[in-house]
Design a protein around this motif. Structure first.
Motif, PDB file in Angstrom:
ATOM      1  N   ASN A   1      21.662 -15.744  24.326  1.00 23.79           N
ATOM      2  CA  ASN A   1      22.845 -14.986  24.759  1.00 23.79           C
ATOM      3  C   ASN A   1      22.566 -14.048  25.934  1.00 23.79           C
ATOM      4  O   ASN A   1      23.470 -13.415  26.445  1.00 23.79           O
ATOM      5  N   GLN A   2      21.298 -13.936  26.345  1.00 26.59           N
ATOM      6  CA  GLN A   2      20.947 -12.973  27.398  1.00 26.59           C
ATOM      7  C   GLN A   2      21.028 -13.552  28.804  1.00 26.59           C
ATOM      8  O   GLN A   2      20.810 -12.827  29.774  1.00 26.59           O
ATOM      9  N   LEU A   3      21.279 -14.852  28.904  1.00 22.51           N
ATOM     10  CA  LEU A   3      21.304 -15.455  30.241  1.00 22.51           C
ATOM     11  C   LEU A   3      22.277 -16.620  30.303  1.00 22.51           C
ATOM     12  O   LEU A   3      22.601 -17.241  29.283  1.00 22.51           O
ATOM     13  N   LEU A   4      22.715 -16.889  31.524  1.00 28.86           N
ATOM     14  CA  LEU A   4      23.609 -18.018  31.743  1.00 28.86           C
ATOM     15  C   LEU A   4      22.798 -19.313  31.723  1.00 28.86           C
ATOM     16  O   LEU A   4      21.727 -19.377  32.342  1.00 28.86           O
ATOM     17  N   PRO A   5      23.297 -20.326  31.012  1.00 31.03           N
ATOM     18  CA  PRO A   5      22.628 -21.628  31.083  1.00 31.03           C
ATOM     19  C   PRO A   5      22.946 -22.283  32.431  1.00 31.03           C
ATOM     20  O   PRO A   5      23.899 -23.048  32.563  1.00 31.03           O
ATOM     21  N   GLY A   6      22.141 -21.950  33.426  1.00 31.09           N
ATOM     22  CA  GLY A   6      22.410 -22.416  34.786  1.00 31.09           C
ATOM     23  C   GLY A   6      22.297 -23.932  34.881  1.00 31.09           C
ATOM     24  O   GLY A   6      21.400 -24.536  34.289  1.00 31.09           O
ATOM     25  N   ILE A   7      23.199 -24.518  35.632  1.00 34.94           N
ATOM     26  CA  ILE A   7      23.154 -25.974  35.813  1.00 34.94           C
ATOM     27  C   ILE A   7      21.993 -26.342  36.747  1.00 34.94           C
ATOM     28  O   ILE A   7      21.321 -27.351  36.541  1.00 34.94           O
ATOM     29  N   THR A   8      21.731 -25.500  37.744  1.00 33.05           N
ATOM     30  CA  THR A   8      20.585 -25.753  38.619  1.00 33.05           C
ATOM     31  C   THR A   8      19.293 -25.659  37.814  1.00 33.05           C
ATOM     32  O   THR A   8      18.377 -26.471  37.988  1.00 33.05           O
ATOM     33  N   ARG A   9      19.217 -24.671  36.919  1.00 31.27           N
ATOM     34  CA  ARG A   9      18.065 -24.523  36.005  1.00 31.27           C
ATOM     35  C   ARG A   9      17.840 -25.819  35.241  1.00 31.27           C
ATOM     36  O   ARG A   9      16.728 -26.335  35.172  1.00 31.27           O
ATOM     37  N   LYS A  10      18.936 -26.321  34.646  1.00 27.57           N
ATOM     38  CA  LYS A  10      18.854 -27.552  33.842  1.00 27.57           C
ATOM     39  C   LYS A  10      18.381 -28.734  34.690  1.00 27.57           C
ATOM     40  O   LYS A  10      17.468 -29.479  34.300  1.00 27.57           O
TER      41      LYS A  10
ATOM     42  N   SER B   1      23.593 -22.611  42.003  1.00 22.90           N
ATOM     43  CA  SER B   1      24.300 -23.705  42.662  1.00 22.90           C
ATOM     44  C   SER B   1      24.274 -23.570  44.176  1.00 22.90           C
ATOM     45  O   SER B   1      24.160 -24.569  44.883  1.00 22.90           O
ATOM     46  N   SER B   2      24.388 -22.354  44.694  1.00 22.31           N
ATOM     47  CA  SER B   2      24.408 -22.219  46.156  1.00 22.31           C
ATOM     48  C   SER B   2      23.003 -22.003  46.730  1.00 22.31           C
ATOM     49  O   SER B   2      22.726 -22.419  47.848  1.00 22.31           O
ATOM     50  N   LYS B   3      22.080 -21.394  45.967  1.00 20.07           N
ATOM     51  CA  LYS B   3      20.696 -21.212  46.455  1.00 20.07           C
ATOM     52  C   LYS B   3      19.837 -22.439  46.242  1.00 20.07           C
ATOM     53  O   LYS B   3      18.769 -22.544  46.826  1.00 20.07           O
ATOM     54  N   GLU B   4      20.226 -23.326  45.331  1.00 24.37           N
ATOM     55  CA  GLU B   4      19.372 -24.403  44.824  1.00 24.37           C
ATOM     56  C   GLU B   4      18.088 -23.773  44.260  1.00 24.37           C
ATOM     57  O   GLU B   4      18.180 -23.006  43.302  1.00 24.37           O
ATOM     58  N   VAL B   5      16.915 -24.058  44.849  1.00 23.45           N
ATOM     59  CA  VAL B   5      15.673 -23.457  44.360  1.00 23.45           C
ATOM     60  C   VAL B   5      15.127 -22.596  45.493  1.00 23.45           C
ATOM     61  O   VAL B   5      14.722 -23.123  46.521  1.00 23.45           O
ATOM     62  N   ALA B   6      15.150 -21.267  45.299  1.00 22.43           N
ATOM     63  CA  ALA B   6      14.768 -20.369  46.393  1.00 22.43           C
ATOM     64  C   ALA B   6      13.517 -19.589  46.009  1.00 22.43           C
ATOM     65  O   ALA B   6      13.421 -19.049  44.899  1.00 22.43           O
ATOM     66  N   PRO B   7      12.537 -19.504  46.919  1.00 16.38           N
ATOM     67  CA  PRO B   7      11.305 -18.787  46.619  1.00 16.38           C
ATOM     68  C   PRO B   7      11.465 -17.279  46.790  1.00 16.38           C
ATOM     69  O   PRO B   7      12.133 -16.811  47.722  1.00 16.38           O
TER      70      PRO B   7
END
Ligand code: PLP
Length: 285
Positions: free
Chosen positions: A205-214, A248-254
């Motif tokens: 419950n502490q974080l959004l299940p990000g689609i990019t994460r998935k 979604s907009s950053k994709e994977v950002a360092p």
């Protein structure tokens, strides 16, 4: 820009809702942001699943089936593609609707307000990874609520955290809970690399299940890169070899610094580059 409001396409500047809409009065609604590149939509069914879960949690009836949502998204891409260019995000918003009183308790029979519009997002960094500079972020105590898994339009907690980071000249803020464990960032999920292993906090419950994460986790598994969903202390974060943010907009950002401390050698790391390219190959699956 052409937007969609309650079954109608119209110029965004002409879209209007009642101030009695519960989305306006209470932030009583659910939203999604779905990215597309060159007209191809990323993670459509995963975004739909998350929106359905959110609407169910709020007891709002989904006004459309998936095909209808797909038609709305496609129409917004078609109508706006020419002026927005090839990288477009589509914002979908369903609020509980309006009633002519202001009560915390809601009536059961309200007609949800549906709003959607398209906007330009940055082009994918995967085409030019060498030009990526990396993000400077702050670290802050997570002061939001305990239902962060719901993609609610009530975003004041996130807004205040983000603005504080912006005031400090940072791009984002990574948040930690009472136990000094990382939850997520204000608009993105967090990954770290420790000795070649990729780690990200488990879903709760502490974080959004990000689609990019998935999608990133799936693409790492595909490439035989070890990835674990485990709690991450602030100490582990500060000592990580690499940190990435996903959205979604950053994709994977360092991330190259946290509170002005350099991460790794202060440059985007080698595994980030591999991960971004793996994600880019996988994202339209
Ligand atoms: N966490 C928060 C708080 C967000 O607002 C977002 C997206 O905007 C994310 C994580 C990433 O989710 P997604 O990858 O589905 O865009």
């Amino acid at each position: 820009t052409i937007a969609f409001l309650n079954h109608q396409y119209l110029p965004l500047s002409e879209a209007k809702i009642s101030p009695m809409d519960r989305g306006f009065l209470f932030g009583d609604g659910i939203y999604e942001v779905i990215p597309s590149f060159g007209g191809r939509i990323v993670g459509f069914s995963a975004h739909m699943q998350r929106m359905e879960n959110g609407l169910r949690a709020l007891e709002i009836e989904n006004p459309f089936d998936r095909e209808s949502w797909q038609r709305v998204i496609q129409s917004l891409l078609d109508k706006n593609g020419a002026h927005l260019g090839p990288s477009i995000g589509v914002y979908l918003h369903v609020s509980r609707g309006m009633e002519m009183t202001r009560n915390h308790g809601y009536s059961e029979n309200l007609t949800p307000t549906v709003f959607a519009f398209a906007f330009r997002i940055p082009p994918s960094q995967s085409a030019h990874p060498d030009e990526v500079k990396g993000l400077h972020v702050s670290l802050a105590k997570d002061l939001r609520w305990q239902r962060c898994h719901i993609k609610s339009t009530s975003l004041l907690g996130n807004v205040l955290h983000f603005q504080e980071a912006k005031r400090d000249g940072k791009h984002e803020s990574i948040l930690f809970n009472h136990q000094n464990e990382i939850t997520e960032a204000t608009t993105s999920n967090v990954f770290i690399v420790e000795q070649g292993i990729v780690r990200t906090p488990p879903l709760d419950n502490q974080l959004l299940p990000g689609i990019t994460r998935k999608l990133l986790i799936e693409s790492l598994i595909n490439e035989n890169i070890q990835v674990e969903e485990v709690t991450i202390s602030t100490e582990k974060l500060m000592n990580a070899d690499e940190i990435w943010l996903t959205s979604s907009s950053k994709e994977v950002a360092p991330v190259v610094s946290v509170d002005d401390n350099l991460i790794g050698d202060g440059k985007p790391g080698p595994l980030w580059r591999k991960a971004l390219l793996a994600y880019d190959r996988y994202k339209f699956n």
